[in-house]
Design a protein around this motif. Structure first.
Motif, short mmCIF file in Angstrom:
data_model
loop_
_atom_site.label_atom_id
_atom_site.label_comp_id
_atom_site.label_asym_id
_atom_site.label_seq_id
_atom_site.Cartn_x
_atom_site.Cartn_y
_atom_site.Cartn_z
N GLU A 1 0.82 -1.21 0.00
CA GLU A 1 0.00 0.00 0.00
C GLU A 1 0.86 1.26 0.00
N ALA A 2 1.93 1.25 0.78
CA ALA A 2 2.81 2.41 0.83
C ALA A 2 3.49 2.64 -0.52
N LYS A 3 3.90 1.55 -1.15
CA LYS A 3 4.56 1.68 -2.46
C LYS A 3 3.58 2.21 -3.50
N ARG A 4 2.37 1.72 -3.48
CA ARG A 4 1.34 2.21 -4.41
C ARG A 4 1.06 3.70 -4.21
N ALA A 5 1.24 4.17 -2.97
CA ALA A 5 1.00 5.58 -2.67
C ALA A 5 2.20 6.45 -3.02
N GLY A 6 3.23 5.84 -3.60
CA GLY A 6 4.39 6.61 -4.02
C GLY A 6 5.45 6.80 -2.97
N LYS A 7 5.37 6.04 -1.88
CA LYS A 7 6.37 6.15 -0.83
C LYS A 7 7.60 5.31 -1.18
N GLN A 8 8.72 5.68 -0.58
CA GLN A 8 9.92 4.85 -0.67
C GLN A 8 9.84 3.81 0.45
N VAL A 9 9.88 2.54 0.07
CA VAL A 9 9.61 1.48 1.02
C VAL A 9 10.75 0.47 1.05
N ALA A 10 11.22 0.17 2.23
CA ALA A 10 12.20 -0.90 2.44
C ALA A 10 11.60 -1.92 3.39
N VAL A 11 11.78 -3.21 3.07
CA VAL A 11 11.31 -4.29 3.93
C VAL A 11 12.52 -5.07 4.43
N CYS A 12 12.64 -5.18 5.74
CA CYS A 12 13.72 -5.95 6.35
C CYS A 12 13.13 -7.07 7.19
N ALA A 13 13.66 -8.27 7.02
CA ALA A 13 13.17 -9.44 7.74
C ALA A 13 14.21 -9.96 8.71
N VAL A 14 13.75 -10.57 9.79
CA VAL A 14 14.66 -11.21 10.73
C VAL A 14 15.41 -12.34 10.04
N GLU A 15 14.70 -13.11 9.24
CA GLU A 15 15.29 -14.20 8.45
C GLU A 15 14.85 -14.02 7.00
N PRO A 16 15.56 -13.19 6.24
CA PRO A 16 15.09 -12.84 4.90
C PRO A 16 14.96 -14.01 3.93
N ASP A 17 15.69 -15.09 4.16
CA ASP A 17 15.63 -16.24 3.24
C ASP A 17 14.63 -17.30 3.69
N ARG A 18 14.00 -17.09 4.80
CA ARG A 18 13.06 -18.09 5.30
C ARG A 18 11.79 -18.11 4.46
N ALA A 19 11.36 -19.30 4.08
CA ALA A 19 10.14 -19.45 3.28
C ALA A 19 8.91 -19.30 4.18
N LEU A 20 7.97 -18.51 3.75
CA LEU A 20 6.73 -18.34 4.49
C LEU A 20 5.67 -19.30 3.96
N SER A 21 4.55 -19.37 4.62
CA SER A 21 3.49 -20.27 4.19
C SER A 21 2.14 -19.58 4.35
N GLY A 22 1.13 -20.13 3.74
CA GLY A 22 -0.23 -19.66 3.90
C GLY A 22 -0.43 -18.23 3.43
N ASP A 23 -1.26 -17.50 4.18
CA ASP A 23 -1.60 -16.13 3.80
C ASP A 23 -0.40 -15.20 3.87
N SER A 24 0.54 -15.46 4.78
CA SER A 24 1.73 -14.61 4.86
C SER A 24 2.57 -14.74 3.60
N GLN A 25 2.69 -15.96 3.08
CA GLN A 25 3.44 -16.16 1.83
C GLN A 25 2.73 -15.45 0.68
N ARG A 26 1.42 -15.51 0.65
CA ARG A 26 0.65 -14.84 -0.40
C ARG A 26 0.85 -13.33 -0.35
N ALA A 27 0.85 -12.77 0.87
CA ALA A 27 1.08 -11.33 1.01
C ALA A 27 2.50 -10.96 0.60
N GLN A 28 3.47 -11.81 0.96
CA GLN A 28 4.86 -11.56 0.55
C GLN A 28 4.98 -11.55 -0.97
N GLN A 29 4.28 -12.46 -1.64
CA GLN A 29 4.35 -12.53 -3.09
C GLN A 29 3.78 -11.27 -3.73
#
Length: 502
Positions: free
Chosen positions: A79-107
């Motif tokens: 949503e922030a990116k669509r609004a024209g904001k500069q967005v960075a996402v940082c994860a505790v484990e960036p290479d960890r595969a997600l599942s379910g709805d969280s994986q869908r949102a990540q995609q």
């Protein structure tokens, strides 16, 4: 969405985190939604509230873990990116595969051209605002070092923080920090407000609290029973106008017991607060060395220093504790008062030094319409525990005290709790400026006055706690928190009780 009356009701109900988790899917289905739709609504709500509260921010840092909170965070990033904001996402484990709805949102984030990096202090320093989607309501043990490192860095920065559902590291039911906890400026919580956000350290950690029912509030309300209710002054009906042919005896005879040698100020604050709160007659039983100090400047107070039996017989309600002390005079007054109120079924408020004596009292305790008003230190003594244990679960401490003494317990502090053994309420009002000498004495006088005027004990307690805290908020807003004195509340209390302020 909810109609306005139901929305207002749900916005003042508190729930355990497991109640929300166990019922939100069924509530979503009954409302014609799936869980991913709720995730989308949650992420969008976080971004919209963040943009409204921090309008001049362009660079967003979203911190994600790997649970459903992370999914909400990814939607907020989109949503922030669509609004024209500069967005960075940082994860505790960036290479960890997600599942379910969280994986869908990540995609969705990847499809929008986003990427996920490891956390760095450089990314934090480049941001204007941080969205905390690290940990959710399932946190109930000490958090892992990799999360602690990020939380420490965020708390040490000067960046505003928006937490999703609960600040990461907070135990959602109690408000206890599990070793480390994000100190948010804004928390957007969903479906049902988690109880731990309303009191103690949780109230501090969440900053400004915003509630979103995500369109399933009506169904959720039908499935889950609230564990507590938030109260504010607007919830109470105005006290009825006084009858034209009434007299001073109509509005109760309150006896305030305390004011040992050298501690006259506490009982003076309590007794004058009772007068200002509408008690018809107020008498003080005090040590003989305190009589002049109590009477000085307030001749409306009747002060006696002997024949406590006669004073107790005169009274329709008793407040005991402010400035009572811990010596033989104190113990004698306490024992006599307790025995009299138990045998004659007179309402009483037990505060301050009387609570410390009560913690060592070995006899039976069964006073009809009794209110106890401990802060966390007094509560710890009453429970034979320590302050840390009380503050770690304030709801549990208040319930245990109410059950142990068969009394209404007012556990004072940030988010004061009123517990009647069967249900709990949390006061929305109050501010750190009220953490000053004598505020509790004033509260005991207010409660005693309302009981003396015939209000039912639970109503008098909830209303008294709320009007006292609201008076403090009005004064802090007008003059600031620092330098607020307990006696400053008198005029404002009088105005509020007479419906002259809002």
């Amino acid at each position: 969405m909810l109609d306005s009356e139901l929305a207002q009701s749900l916005a003042h109900k508190l729930f355990r985190a497991d109640q929300v988790r166990d019922n939100e899917k069924a509530a979503a289905e009954q409302s014609g939604n799936d869980m991913f739709t709720l995730m989308e609504r949650a992420g969008k709500a976080v971004f919209e509230h963040g943009r409204n509260h921090f309008p001049n921010t362009e660079r967003y840092l979203i911190l994600v873990g790997h649970g459903n909170n992370a999914g909400d965070g990814y939607i907020a990033a989109v949503e922030a990116k669509r609004a024209g904001k500069q967005v960075a996402v940082c994860a505790v484990e960036p290479d960890r595969a997600l599942s379910g709805d969280s994986q869908r949102a990540q995609q969705l984030w990847f499809d929008a051209g986003g990427q996920v990096d490891a956390f760095s202090t450089e990314a934090l320093s480049r941001s204007d605002v941080v969205i905390d989607a690290l940990l959710g309501t399932g946190t109930n043990s000490s958090i892992r070092p990799e999360y602690a490192t990020i939380i420490d860095a965020v708390n040490a920065s000067d960046r505003p923080v928006i937490s999703i559902d609960v600040p990461s590291g907070l135990e959602a039911n109690t408000g206890q920090s599990m070793g480390r906890c994000i100190q948010a400026d804004l928390t957007v919580t969903f479906v049902g407000i988690k109880a731990g956000l309303s009191t103690g350290a949780g109230k501090q950690s969440c900053g400004r609290l915003v509630f979103e029912d995500l369109g399933i509030g009506k169904a959720f309300m039908a499935l889950a029973r609230a564990s507590a209710t938030v109260i504010e002054l607007e919830h109470f009906a105005q006290m009825a106008p006084r009858e034209v042919n009434s007299h001073k005896g109509t509005y109760g005879r309150l006896l305030c017991i305390g004011g040992n040698k050298g501690t006259a100020g506490a009982i003076r604050l309590s007794s004058e607060a009772a007068l200002r709160s509408g008690a018809g007659l107020v008498k003080v039983y005090a040590h003989e060395d305190s009589k002049i100090q109590i009477n000085a400047g307030r001749p409306e107070l009747m002060v006696v220093t002997d024949n406590l039996d006669a004073a107790l017989e005169w009274a329709t309600c008793v407040v005991i504790g402010p400035g009572l002390g811990q010596d033989d005079w104190s113990h004698n007054a306490f024992e006599k008062t307790l025995n009299y109120c138990q045998s004659h079924k007179k309402p009483m408020v037990i505060d301050a030094d009387a609570l410390n004596i009560l913690s060592r009292h070995s006899g039976a305790f069964n006073v009809d319409q009794c209110v106890i008003t401990p802060h966390s230190g007094e509560a710890a003594r009453l429970l034979s525990d320590n302050v840390e244990a009380v503050e770690a679960d304030r709801f549990n401490a208040a319930r245990l005290l109410a059950q142990r003494y068969h009394a209404i317990c007012v556990l004072k502090g940030a988010g004061t709790i009123v517990d009647t053994e069967k249900y709990a309420w949390v006061c929305k009002h109050g501010n750190p400026g009220m953490a000053t000498a004598g505020m509790g004495d004033v509260l005991s006088g207010v409660l005693g006055a309302l009981l003396a005027q015939g209000l039912r004990a639970d109503v008098a307690t909830k209303y008294g706690v709320t009007v006292h805290a609201r008076a403090g908020d009005i004064l802090a807003q007008d003059y600031g928190q620092r330098g607020l004195l307990a006696s400053d509340l008198f005029d404002t209390l009088r105005a509020l009780i007479n419906h002259r302020l809002t």
